[in-house]
Motif scaffolding. Structure first.
Motif, PDB file in Angstrom:
ATOM      1  N   GLY A   1       0.816  -1.218   0.000  1.00 38.39           N
ATOM      2  CA  GLY A   1       0.000   0.000   0.000  1.00 38.39           C
ATOM      3  C   GLY A   1       0.842   1.258   0.000  1.00 38.39           C
ATOM      4  N   TRP A   2       1.899   1.261   0.802  1.00 36.29           N
ATOM      5  CA  TRP A   2       2.749   2.448   0.880  1.00 36.29           C
ATOM      6  C   TRP A   2       3.582   2.600  -0.378  1.00 36.29           C
ATOM      7  CZ3 TRP A   2       1.353   5.814   4.264  1.00 36.29           C
ATOM      8  CH2 TRP A   2       0.690   5.386   5.421  1.00 36.29           C
ATOM      9  N   ALA A   3       4.124   1.499  -0.895  1.00 32.49           N
ATOM     10  CA  ALA A   3       4.939   1.586  -2.106  1.00 32.49           C
ATOM     11  C   ALA A   3       4.116   1.982  -3.318  1.00 32.49           C
ATOM     12  CB  ALA A   3       5.632   0.248  -2.358  1.00 32.49           C
ATOM     13  N   SER A   4       2.838   1.618  -3.315  1.00 31.79           N
ATOM     14  CA  SER A   4       1.982   1.975  -4.457  1.00 31.79           C
ATOM     15  C   SER A   4       1.749   3.480  -4.540  1.00 31.79           C
ATOM     16  CB  SER A   4       0.639   1.244  -4.354  1.00 31.79           C
ATOM     17  OG  SER A   4      -0.173   1.789  -3.316  1.00 31.79           O
ATOM     18  N   ARG A   5       2.033   4.185  -3.461  1.00 33.21           N
ATOM     19  CA  ARG A   5       1.843   5.638  -3.424  1.00 33.21           C
ATOM     20  C   ARG A   5       3.175   6.376  -3.537  1.00 33.21           C
ATOM     21  NH1 ARG A   5      -3.300   7.088   0.490  1.00 33.21           N
ATOM     22  NH2 ARG A   5      -4.822   6.070  -0.862  1.00 33.21           N
ATOM     23  N   HIS A   6       4.083   5.795  -4.264  1.00 34.04           N
ATOM     24  CA  HIS A   6       5.428   6.369  -4.401  1.00 34.04           C
ATOM     25  C   HIS A   6       5.416   7.781  -4.972  1.00 34.04           C
ATOM     26  CE1 HIS A   6       5.305   5.453  -8.761  1.00 34.04           C
ATOM     27  NE2 HIS A   6       4.640   4.374  -8.373  1.00 34.04           N
ATOM     28  N   GLU A   7       4.452   8.087  -5.846  1.00 33.37           N
ATOM     29  CA  GLU A   7       4.410   9.428  -6.423  1.00 33.37           C
ATOM     30  C   GLU A   7       4.129  10.487  -5.366  1.00 33.37           C
ATOM     31  OE1 GLU A   7       1.600   9.319  -9.596  1.00 33.37           O
ATOM     32  OE2 GLU A   7       2.965   8.262 -10.970  1.00 33.37           O
ATOM     33  N   ARG A   8       3.308  10.147  -4.382  1.00 39.68           N
ATOM     34  CA  ARG A   8       3.024  11.086  -3.296  1.00 39.68           C
ATOM     35  C   ARG A   8       4.262  11.354  -2.443  1.00 39.68           C
ATOM     36  NH1 ARG A   8      -2.905  10.219  -0.681  1.00 39.68           N
ATOM     37  NH2 ARG A   8      -4.109   9.940  -2.598  1.00 39.68           N
ATOM     38  N   GLN A   9       5.190  10.431  -2.485  1.00 36.62           N
ATOM     39  CA  GLN A   9       6.424  10.569  -1.720  1.00 36.62           C
ATOM     40  C   GLN A   9       7.560  11.125  -2.573  1.00 36.62           C
ATOM     41  OE1 GLN A   9       6.650   6.410  -0.795  1.00 36.62           O
ATOM     42  NE2 GLN A   9       4.504   6.486  -0.142  1.00 36.62           N
ATOM     43  N   ALA A  10       7.233  11.500  -3.825  1.00 36.98           N
ATOM     44  CA  ALA A  10       8.209  12.064  -4.771  1.00 36.98           C
ATOM     45  C   ALA A  10       9.354  11.093  -5.047  1.00 36.98           C
ATOM     46  CB  ALA A  10       8.740  13.404  -4.276  1.00 36.98           C
ATOM     47  N   GLN A  11       9.013   9.807  -5.205  1.00 32.72           N
ATOM     48  CA  GLN A  11      10.017   8.800  -5.506  1.00 32.72           C
ATOM     49  C   GLN A  11       9.854   8.332  -6.952  1.00 32.72           C
ATOM     50  OE1 GLN A  11      12.335   8.420  -3.215  1.00 32.72           O
ATOM     51  NE2 GLN A  11      11.106   9.750  -1.883  1.00 32.72           N
ATOM     52  N   ASP A  12      10.962   8.317  -7.667  1.00 35.04           N
ATOM     53  CA  ASP A  12      10.985   7.894  -9.065  1.00 35.04           C
ATOM     54  C   ASP A  12      11.386   6.425  -9.119  1.00 35.04           C
ATOM     55  OD1 ASP A  12      11.303   7.477 -11.761  1.00 35.04           O
ATOM     56  OD2 ASP A  12      12.674   9.165 -12.089  1.00 35.04           O
ATOM     57  N   LEU A  13      10.474   5.563  -9.549  1.00 35.22           N
ATOM     58  CA  LEU A  13      10.764   4.141  -9.548  1.00 35.22           C
ATOM     59  C   LEU A  13      11.824   3.748 -10.566  1.00 35.22           C
ATOM     60  CD1 LEU A  13       7.374   2.318  -8.941  1.00 35.22           C
ATOM     61  CD2 LEU A  13       9.105   3.068  -7.318  1.00 35.22           C
ATOM     62  N   ALA A  14      12.138   4.651 -11.493  1.00 36.64           N
ATOM     63  CA  ALA A  14      13.240   4.369 -12.417  1.00 36.64           C
ATOM     64  C   ALA A  14      14.557   4.215 -11.660  1.00 36.64           C
ATOM     65  CB  ALA A  14      13.354   5.487 -13.456  1.00 36.64           C
ATOM     66  N   ASP A  15      14.626   4.810 -10.483  1.00 33.13           N
ATOM     67  CA  ASP A  15      15.827   4.689  -9.648  1.00 33.13           C
ATOM     68  C   ASP A  15      15.869   3.376  -8.861  1.00 33.13           C
ATOM     69  OD1 ASP A  15      16.576   7.255 -10.448  1.00 33.13           O
ATOM     70  OD2 ASP A  15      15.540   8.204  -8.740  1.00 33.13           O
ATOM     71  N   PHE A  16      14.750   2.646  -8.870  1.00 34.56           N
ATOM     72  CA  PHE A  16      14.639   1.433  -8.050  1.00 34.56           C
ATOM     73  C   PHE A  16      14.049   0.296  -8.888  1.00 34.56           C
ATOM     74  CE2 PHE A  16      13.845   5.220  -5.376  1.00 34.56           C
ATOM     75  CZ  PHE A  16      14.988   5.155  -4.564  1.00 34.56           C
ATOM     76  N   PRO A  17      14.807  -0.217  -9.851  1.00 34.86           N
ATOM     77  CA  PRO A  17      14.233  -1.182 -10.809  1.00 34.86           C
ATOM     78  C   PRO A  17      13.732  -2.471 -10.173  1.00 34.86           C
ATOM     79  CG  PRO A  17      16.642  -1.065 -11.009  1.00 34.86           C
ATOM     80  CD  PRO A  17      16.221   0.067 -10.125  1.00 34.86           C
ATOM     81  N   HIS A  18      14.384  -2.935  -9.126  1.00 33.59           N
ATOM     82  CA  HIS A  18      13.946  -4.195  -8.507  1.00 33.59           C
ATOM     83  C   HIS A  18      12.651  -3.982  -7.729  1.00 33.59           C
ATOM     84  CE1 HIS A  18      17.814  -5.548  -9.807  1.00 33.59           C
ATOM     85  NE2 HIS A  18      18.443  -4.716  -8.995  1.00 33.59           N
ATOM     86  N   LEU A  19      12.558  -2.857  -7.067  1.00 31.43           N
ATOM     87  CA  LEU A  19      11.309  -2.508  -6.382  1.00 31.43           C
ATOM     88  C   LEU A  19      10.187  -2.318  -7.406  1.00 31.43           C
ATOM     89  CD1 LEU A  19      11.002   0.093  -3.502  1.00 31.43           C
ATOM     90  CD2 LEU A  19       9.232  -0.171  -5.215  1.00 31.43           C
ATOM     91  N   LYS A  20      10.512  -1.699  -8.527  1.00 32.76           N
ATOM     92  CA  LYS A  20       9.505  -1.483  -9.571  1.00 32.76           C
ATOM     93  C   LYS A  20       8.981  -2.819 -10.097  1.00 32.76           C
ATOM     94  CE  LYS A  20       8.779   0.869 -13.994  1.00 32.76           C
ATOM     95  NZ  LYS A  20       9.416   1.722 -15.038  1.00 32.76           N
ATOM     96  N   ARG A  21       9.872  -3.772 -10.293  1.00 40.42           N
ATOM     97  CA  ARG A  21       9.459  -5.091 -10.745  1.00 40.42           C
ATOM     98  C   ARG A  21       8.553  -5.751  -9.715  1.00 40.42           C
ATOM     99  NH1 ARG A  21      10.315  -9.341  -7.804  1.00 40.42           N
ATOM    100  NH2 ARG A  21      12.492  -8.719  -7.505  1.00 40.42           N
ATOM    101  N   TRP A  22       8.951  -5.673  -8.435  1.00 45.93           N
ATOM    102  CA  TRP A  22       8.148  -6.239  -7.341  1.00 45.93           C
ATOM    103  C   TRP A  22       6.766  -5.587  -7.291  1.00 45.93           C
ATOM    104  CZ3 TRP A  22       6.280  -3.384  -3.188  1.00 45.93           C
ATOM    105  CH2 TRP A  22       5.726  -4.110  -2.107  1.00 45.93           C
ATOM    106  N   LEU A  23       6.715  -4.273  -7.425  1.00 46.70           N
ATOM    107  CA  LEU A  23       5.444  -3.554  -7.368  1.00 46.70           C
ATOM    108  C   LEU A  23       4.502  -4.027  -8.473  1.00 46.70           C
ATOM    109  CD1 LEU A  23       3.799  -1.270  -6.024  1.00 46.70           C
ATOM    110  CD2 LEU A  23       4.849   0.317  -7.644  1.00 46.70           C
ATOM    111  N   GLY A  24       5.035  -4.191  -9.683  1.00 47.85           N
ATOM    112  CA  GLY A  24       4.206  -4.676 -10.781  1.00 47.85           C
ATOM    113  C   GLY A  24       3.673  -6.078 -10.511  1.00 47.85           C
ATOM    114  N   THR A  25       4.525  -6.934  -9.948  1.00 47.91           N
ATOM    115  CA  THR A  25       4.103  -8.296  -9.602  1.00 47.91           C
ATOM    116  C   THR A  25       2.989  -8.274  -8.564  1.00 47.91           C
ATOM    117  OG1 THR A  25       6.304  -9.195 -10.075  1.00 47.91           O
ATOM    118  CG2 THR A  25       4.869 -10.494  -8.633  1.00 47.91           C
ATOM    119  N   MET A  26       3.157  -7.425  -7.564  1.00 43.65           N
ATOM    120  CA  MET A  26       2.164  -7.343  -6.493  1.00 43.65           C
ATOM    121  C   MET A  26       0.830  -6.820  -7.009  1.00 43.65           C
ATOM    122  SD  MET A  26       3.345  -8.456  -3.585  1.00 43.65           S
ATOM    123  CE  MET A  26       2.238  -7.676  -2.404  1.00 43.65           C
TER     124      MET A  26
END
Length: 227
Positions: free
Chosen positions: A165-190
């Motif tokens: 839930g918190w990671a899905s709101r990364h834009e509200r936290q001003a986080q660019d998922l391009a900087d975190f490719p493994h997290l981005k992959r995990w988020l898509g899977t979830m």
């Protein structure tokens, strides 16, 4: 199973878990924008006046049990069903440490980032930078962890459910998922998991209708003191 719930990242932890475990449940909406979290009936279940909470009519010994705090609920449901929370102690420690990491780090820090970036009545540059940077650090921790495994504890578990839930709101936290490719992959899977989608969609319309910029709502949510 009764789920005392509002559509927030903390509430989603339990709605997702119930959906993943295919446990029958009824939703008891607690509108935090109108102060229903202070109702005595709810406080009897959740003395911290926070969602989520559950009442399981078939608790230990066949007697009802009420549980508050999302991490405790996840662990209870995992033990009850034998799902997403391993019985093996070494594997369970792996899950527990990442669950506690979310509860003590990712959740509170992301929540503060949301508050100061979106809801605070005045801009506080130090606070915005402090919590945005800490979210960035935590995303880096998560990204490194996911570099060589599919999920936080290796196999899908309550630790992943706690974080989504918190990671899905990364834009509200001003986080660019391009900087975190493994997290981005995990988020898509979830997010592709049907139970996750159902859990996050539960009563979303009602929550979205609350005006979080309304001073009366903000007073209820952000101006609490001991009662």
């Amino acid at each position: 199973m009764e789920l005392f719930y509002w559509s927030t990242p903390n509430g989603w932890k339990i709605s997702i878990m119930l959906e993943e475990c295919r446990l029958p449940y009824v939703v008891r909406p607690i509108n935090i924008g109108t102060g229903e979290q202070f109702d005595p009936a709810f406080l009897a279940v959740a003395p911290n006046n926070r969602i989520p909470a559950i009442v399981d009519p078939d608790g230990p010994g066949g007697k009802p049990i009420s549980i508050f705090e999302s991490g405790a609920i996840l662990q209870y449901l995992g033990r009850k069903t034998g799902k997403l929370y391993p019985a093996n102690e070494r594997a369970r420690v792996e899950v527990d440490q990442w669950l506690m990491w979310q509860m003590g780090g990712l959740g509170p820090m992301a929540g503060q980032a949301h508050h100061f970036r979106i809801y605070a009545p005045e801009q506080v540059p130090y606070a915005i930078k402090r919590y945005t940077d800490e979210c960035n650090r935590l995303y880096g921790v998560m990204n490194r962890r996911l570099a060589d495994r599919e999920f936080l504890a290796g196999k899908y578990s309550i630790a992943d459910i706690a974080c989504i839930g918190w990671a899905s709101r990364h834009e509200r936290q001003a986080q660019d998922l391009a900087d975190f490719p493994h997290l981005k992959r995990w988020l898509g899977t979830m997010l592709a998991r049907p139970a996750v989608a159902r859990g996050m969609a539960l009563a979303a319309e009602s929550a979205n209708s609350v005006d979080m910029k309304d001073p009366a709502v903000q007073a209820l949510l952000f101006g609490q003191r001991a009662r």
